[in-house]
Design a protein around this motif. Structure first.
Motif, PDB file in Angstrom:
ATOM      1  N   ASP A   1      -6.513  -7.607  12.371  1.00  0.00           N
ATOM      2  CA  ASP A   1      -5.845  -8.084  11.365  1.00  0.00           C
ATOM      3  C   ASP A   1      -4.575  -7.945  11.388  1.00  0.00           C
ATOM      4  O   ASP A   1      -4.142  -6.826  10.859  1.00  0.00           O
ATOM      5  N   VAL A   2      -3.930  -7.970  11.991  1.00  0.00           N
ATOM      6  CA  VAL A   2      -1.656  -7.985  12.155  1.00  0.00           C
ATOM      7  C   VAL A   2      -1.451  -8.765  10.824  1.00  0.00           C
ATOM      8  O   VAL A   2      -1.427  -9.953  11.276  1.00  0.00           O
ATOM      9  N   THR A   3      -0.348  -7.714  10.542  1.00  0.00           N
ATOM     10  CA  THR A   3       0.402  -8.566   9.521  1.00  0.00           C
ATOM     11  C   THR A   3       2.027  -8.035   9.536  1.00  0.00           C
ATOM     12  O   THR A   3       1.870  -6.478   9.918  1.00  0.00           O
ATOM     13  N   PHE A   4       2.760  -8.853   9.817  1.00  0.00           N
ATOM     14  CA  PHE A   4       3.838  -8.233  10.550  1.00  0.00           C
ATOM     15  C   PHE A   4       4.817  -7.745   8.541  1.00  0.00           C
ATOM     16  O   PHE A   4       4.551  -8.655   7.965  1.00  0.00           O
ATOM     17  N   LEU A   5       6.091  -6.662   8.755  1.00  0.00           N
ATOM     18  CA  LEU A   5       6.461  -5.997   7.966  1.00  0.00           C
ATOM     19  C   LEU A   5       7.812  -6.119   8.021  1.00  0.00           C
ATOM     20  O   LEU A   5       8.922  -6.485   9.558  1.00  0.00           O
ATOM     21  N   VAL A   6       8.723  -6.482   6.787  1.00  0.00           N
ATOM     22  CA  VAL A   6       9.978  -6.439   6.512  1.00  0.00           C
ATOM     23  C   VAL A   6      10.797  -5.311   6.956  1.00  0.00           C
ATOM     24  O   VAL A   6      10.449  -4.490   6.544  1.00  0.00           O
ATOM     25  N   GLY A   7      11.720  -5.533   7.957  1.00  0.00           N
ATOM     26  CA  GLY A   7      12.404  -4.034   8.290  1.00  0.00           C
ATOM     27  C   GLY A   7      11.545  -3.051   8.611  1.00  0.00           C
ATOM     28  O   GLY A   7      11.176  -2.610   9.461  1.00  0.00           O
ATOM     29  N   THR A   8      12.194  -1.726   7.733  1.00  0.00           N
ATOM     30  CA  THR A   8      11.864  -0.707   8.188  1.00  0.00           C
ATOM     31  C   THR A   8      10.541  -0.273   6.874  1.00  0.00           C
ATOM     32  O   THR A   8      10.585   1.273   6.535  1.00  0.00           O
ATOM     33  N   THR A   9      10.158  -1.092   5.626  1.00  0.00           N
ATOM     34  CA  THR A   9      10.053  -0.791   5.130  1.00  0.00           C
ATOM     35  C   THR A   9       8.113  -1.429   4.729  1.00  0.00           C
ATOM     36  O   THR A   9       7.817  -1.252   6.309  1.00  0.00           O
ATOM     37  N   ASN A  10       7.239  -0.726   3.972  1.00  0.00           N
ATOM     38  CA  ASN A  10       6.004  -1.426   4.734  1.00  0.00           C
ATOM     39  C   ASN A  10       5.410  -2.205   3.384  1.00  0.00           C
ATOM     40  O   ASN A  10       4.004  -2.662   3.540  1.00  0.00           O
ATOM     41  N   LYS A  11       6.608  -3.635   2.829  1.00  0.00           N
ATOM     42  CA  LYS A  11       6.706  -4.590   2.652  1.00  0.00           C
ATOM     43  C   LYS A  11       6.100  -6.018   3.820  1.00  0.00           C
ATOM     44  O   LYS A  11       7.143  -5.897   4.683  1.00  0.00           O
ATOM     45  N   ASP A  12       5.051  -6.965   3.821  1.00  0.00           N
ATOM     46  CA  ASP A  12       5.285  -8.075   3.918  1.00  0.00           C
ATOM     47  C   ASP A  12       6.752  -9.113   3.297  1.00  0.00           C
ATOM     48  O   ASP A  12       6.947  -9.079   2.674  1.00  0.00           O
ATOM     49  N   GLU A  13       6.876 -10.428   3.841  1.00  0.00           N
ATOM     50  CA  GLU A  13       7.921 -11.139   3.657  1.00  0.00           C
ATOM     51  C   GLU A  13       6.977 -11.454   2.093  1.00  0.00           C
ATOM     52  O   GLU A  13       8.035 -12.526   1.406  1.00  0.00           O
ATOM     53  N   LYS A  14       6.230 -11.660   1.539  1.00  0.00           N
ATOM     54  CA  LYS A  14       5.692 -12.228   0.416  1.00  0.00           C
ATOM     55  C   LYS A  14       5.923 -10.996  -0.955  1.00  0.00           C
ATOM     56  O   LYS A  14       5.347 -11.036  -2.014  1.00  0.00           O
ATOM     57  N   GLY A  15       6.259  -9.632  -0.460  1.00  0.00           N
ATOM     58  CA  GLY A  15       6.522  -8.506  -0.678  1.00  0.00           C
ATOM     59  C   GLY A  15       5.964  -7.665  -1.309  1.00  0.00           C
ATOM     60  O   GLY A  15       5.504  -6.692  -1.723  1.00  0.00           O
ATOM     61  N   ASN A  16       4.067  -7.321  -0.491  1.00  0.00           N
ATOM     62  CA  ASN A  16       2.992  -6.827  -0.341  1.00  0.00           C
ATOM     63  C   ASN A  16       3.305  -5.774   0.051  1.00  0.00           C
ATOM     64  O   ASN A  16       4.200  -5.621   1.476  1.00  0.00           O
TER      65      ASN A  16
END
Length: 630
Positions: free
Chosen positions: A255-270
Motif C-alpha cells: 500500500d503506497v502513499t506518495f509524499l510531498v517533496g523531499t519530506t516524510n509527510k503526505d499532503e494531509k500532513g501525516n
C-alpha cells in the motif's frame, strides 16, 4: 464735600462735550468699532492659518497622524516578518538536520496560515497579502533561502524533476510525442490511470536543442528512456502470507502513499517513520494467525529515496534492459567481447540487451554516463550509477501497489546455433503491455525475465570475488572504498562467514551460515526479498555439482524453494557475494520483480545489468544505472 462737587462738575462737563459733539462721537465710535472687526478677522485668519498648519502637521501626507499610522504599520509588518521568518527558519533548520531540501510546499503551508499567497504569471511565489491587512509583503523580504517546487497538489504526486538533456515524452495512443513538462497528459499516477512519467535523453534523433513540443518520435528515433518513480511511503499488506502468482494484475501487495517533496509527510500532513521493528511485526503476525487474521507492516518511507544522506523527491529508472551502443548483441555463449567499458549504455525497446559483462564493468559503464562530452546531453550535475538493490525494490513495490501491476515474464530469450539472445521489452514492447509495471506502455519493462540483472549490492563477507569481479578500482582488499559507499547497498554477514574459505562441500555449514545471513537480512527493508518472504532456498555444492538443500541430513533433496508471488529467492554460497534480480527468460513463473539470487559477479552470457540515474531524481537502466540530479 468739595471732592464730590468736583466729580459731579467733571461729569457734567463730559455730558456737555458729548452733547455738543454727537456727530464726532458717532464717527469715533464707528472708527473704534471698525478697528475691532479687522483685528478679529485678522485674528481669525491667523488662527485658521495656524490651525491649517497644525492639521497639516497632524493629518497631512507627512503629518504626525500619518507618520504614526506608518510607524504602526511598519511595526506590524516587522512583527509579522519576524514571526513568519522565525517559523520558516525553524522549518529550514529542521529540514537540514534531516537532510531534506526546503520544498516550496513547506513554505506554502507556513505562508497560507498568515494570508493569501501572491504568485507571478509563471506560478512563482512573489508575495503575501496578510489576512485583514491592506498591504502586501514581497516574498523576498520573508524568505531568502532556496526552495524546490516538487509537488503537484492537483495530481497528488511529486513533479518529475528534469535534468539537462532530458526530454519529456508522452504516448498519444499510437506513438511517442515530445511534450512540455506542463502538459497535463504527461503523467497521471492515479490508481485508475497508472500513467507514469517518461523522458528520453538526448542520444537519439532529437536533442534538447532541436526538440519541439508536438513532434512525434518513432521507436528508431528514441533516445535512452527513463521512468519517474516518485517519493513514497509503503506498507506490506498481509505480512508473511505467501502470494500465489498474480502477475499481470494489480495485486495490492503493498500500500503506497506518495509524499510531498523531499519530506516524510503526505499532503494531509501525516508523517512517516523510516523503519519499523521487525520483531514486533513478527510477534503481531503470530498472534493474528491464532485468530486466522493477517497483519500489515507499519508504513515507512522507502529507503531508495535517500541517496548518500540526501533525500530525493523521486528517482528516474531505466525503462528497459540496457543495451550496448551499436549493433545488436549476438555473442556466442562464453564470449568475452562484451565485457568492456569502451561502449556507451543505451536504454531502448526491441533490441538485444547487454549481457556478457561483469558487475565491476557494469558499474563503470553506468558511472561514465555523465562524463564530459557524453552522448546523452546530461552534465556532471547528474550522478549516474548502477542501480542499487534498494532502487530495484522501489520500482518493485510501486508496481505491486495500487498504482501498478506485477508484470508478466519477458520470455523472448532464445538459444540458437550456440548463440543466446534476449530482447528488451519482449521484442515487441507496444504489444507486450502486461510486461510493463503499469499494464500500459508508460511503465518499466523487463523486471520479470529477460536476462538476470546485476544490482549494486553485495554481502560483505570479504570473499575474493568481491575484489576480483567488483574490480580493485572500487574495492580494496575486498572492502568497498569510502568514495563509492553511496553507490552500493552493503549487507552485513556473520563474522564466521568472513573467514570461511573451504566450506563449499560442507552443506551443514553452508546452511548454518545462510540462516545466520537471513536473520541479519530480515531487518533490511524495501528490497523485495527478505521483508516479503518467509521461506528460502539454500545454495550449496556437493561433489562439484550444485543442489538446493532441503535437510542437512539429506543432501540430495531440494530444499523448499523460497517463493513469494511465485518468484524464487536463492540464498547463496559464500562465494556468491553479489546479487542478481528479476530472473531469466527461461525461469518461467519463478522469475519476477521479487526474484533474486547470489552470484560471483563475473561475466556470464545470460545476464544483463540494470542502471539508474540520480539527481534528487534517480534513473535506472536495464543495465541498472541510477541518475541523480542536484
Amino acid at each position: 464735600m468739595k471732592k464730590q462737587q468736583k466729580q459731579q462738575k467733571n461729569v457734567n462737563c463730559i455730558r456737555n462735550l458729548c452733547k455738543n459733539s454727537q456727530v464726532k462721537l458717532s464717527k469715533c465710535a464707528e472708527r473704534y468699532n471698525g478697528i475691532t472687526l479687522i483685528s478679529l478677522v485678522i485674528t481669525i485668519i491667523i488662527l485658521i492659518i495656524l490651525a491649517g498648519v497644525s492639521i497639516s502637521l497632524v493629518l497631512g501626507e507627512n503629518g504626525l497622524f500619518t507618520k504614526a499610522q506608518k510607524a504602526a504599520k511598519d511595526m506590524d509588518i516587522a512583527s509579522l516578518k519576524e514571526q513568519i521568518g522565525t517559523e520558516l527558519l525553524s522549518m529550514q533548520i529542521e529540514n537540514e538536520e534531516n537532510n531534506f531540501a526546503v520544498d516550496e510546499s513547506d513554505v506554502e503551508k507556513i505562508l497560507s496560515k498568515y494570508g493569501k499567497i501572491i504568485r507571478s504569471e509563471d506560478g512563482n511565489i512573489i508575495g503575501l497579502k496578510p489576512t485583514g491587512k491592506d498591504y502586501e509583503i514581497p516574498f523576498s523580504e520573508l524568505w531568502q533561502g532556496e526552495t524546490t517546487n516538487s509537488y503537484n497538489a492537483a495530481k497528488h504526486v511529486n513533479v518529475p524533476k528534469l535534468a539537462e538533456g532530458m526530454i519529456p515524452i508522452k504516448y498519444n495512443g499510437s506513438q511517442w510525442e515530445i511534450c512540455s513538462e506542463e502538459d497535463s497528459e504527461w503523467y497521471n499516477y492515479d490508481e485508475d490511470k497508472k500513467e507514469w512519467a517518461n523522458v528520453m535523453l538526448s542520444d537519439g534523433h532529437y536533442s534538447v536543442e532541436n526538440a519541439k513540443v508536438g513532434q512525434t518520435v518513432s521507436d528508431t528515433e528514441l533516445g535512452s528512456m527513463f521512468v519517474w518513480i516518485p517519493r513514497y511511503a509503503y506498507s506490506i499488506n498481509e505480512y508473511g502470507v505467501e502470494k500465489e502468482d498474480g502477475e499481470g494484475e494489480t495485486q495490492n501487495i503493498t500500500d503506497v502513499t506518495f509524499l510531498v517533496g523531499t519530506t516524510n509527510k503526505d499532503e494531509k500532513g501525516n508523517e512517516y517513520a523510516l523503519d519499523y521493528n521487525t520483531d514486533e511485526v513478527e510477534k503481531a503476525k503470530e498472534e493474528a494467525e491464532t485468530e486466522e487474521k493477517t497483519v500489515s507492516t507499519p508504513p515507512i518511507v522507502h529507503p531508495a529515496f535517500n541517496f548518500g544522506g540526501t533525500n530525493l523527491s523521486g528517482i528516474w529508472v531505466a525503462k528497459f534492459e540496457a543495451s550496448m551502443e551499436g549493433e545488436k548483441n549476438t555473442n556466442t555463449v562464453g564470449t568475452t567481447g562484451d565485457d568492456i567499458t569502451t561502449k556507451n549504455v543505451k536504454v531502448l525497446p526491441n533490441v538485444q540487451s547487454w549481457r556478457y559483462i561483469s558487475v565491476g564493468n557494469a558499474f563503470t559503464n553506468c558511472l561514465a554516463m555523465n562524463d564530459n562530452e557524453n552522448i546523452y546531453g546530461i552534465t556532471s550535475a547528474v550522478d549516474s550509477h548502477l542501480m542499487k538493490n534498494s532502487e530495484w525494490g522501489a520500482v518493485a513495490y510501486l508496481s505491486a501497489s495500487q498504482y501498478g501491476i506485477t508484470p508478466t515474464i519477458n520470455d523472448s530469450g532464445k538459444t540458437e546455433s550456440g548463440k543466446y539472445t534476449a530482447y528488451t521489452g519482449g521484442e515487441n514492447y507496444s504489444a507486450q503491455l502486461t510486461q510493463s509495471t503499469t499494464g500500459n506502455i508508460t511503465g518499466v519493462y523487463d523486471m520479470c525475465g529477460g536476462a538476470y540483472e546485476f544490482v549494486a549490492a553485495y554481502y560483505d563477507n570479504k570473499n575474493d570475488n568481491i575484489g576480483t569481479n567488483g574490480t580493485t578500482t572500487y574495492f580494496e582488499e575486498n572492502e568497498l572504498k569510502a568514495e563509492y559507499e553511496k553507490y552500493w547497498d552493503k549487507y552485513e554477514v556473520d563474522e564466521e562467514e568472513k573467514t570461511a574459505t573451504s566450506w563449499e562441500n560442507n552443506n551443514q555449514k553452508i546452511k548454518e551460515l545462510a540462516e545466520k545471513r537471513l536473520n541479519l537480512m530480515k531487518n533490511v527493508k524495501g528490497i523485495g526479498m527478505y521483508d516479503v518472504k518467509n521461506t528460502f532456498s539454500f545454495n550449496g555444492e556437493i561433489n562439484g555439482s550444485w543442489y538446493w538443500l532441503t535437510d542437512v541430513t539429506d543432501t540430495t533433496t531440494q530444499f523448499g524453494v523460497g517463493i513469494y508471488n511465485n518468484d524464487m529467492t536463492l540464498v547463496g554460497n559464500i562465494s556468491l557475494p553479489f546479487l542478481l534480480r528479476g530472473g531469466g527468460w527461461n525461469d518461467s513463473t519463478n522469475a519476477g520483480v521479487f526474484a533474486s539470487r547470489g552470484n560471483n559477479g563475473g561475466a556470464i552470457y545470460n545476464r544483463r545489468l540494470p542502471s539508474s540515474a540520480s539527481c534528487a531524481l534517480i534513473a535506472s537502466c536495464a543495465l541498472s544505472c541510477t541518475l541523480i540530479t542536484s
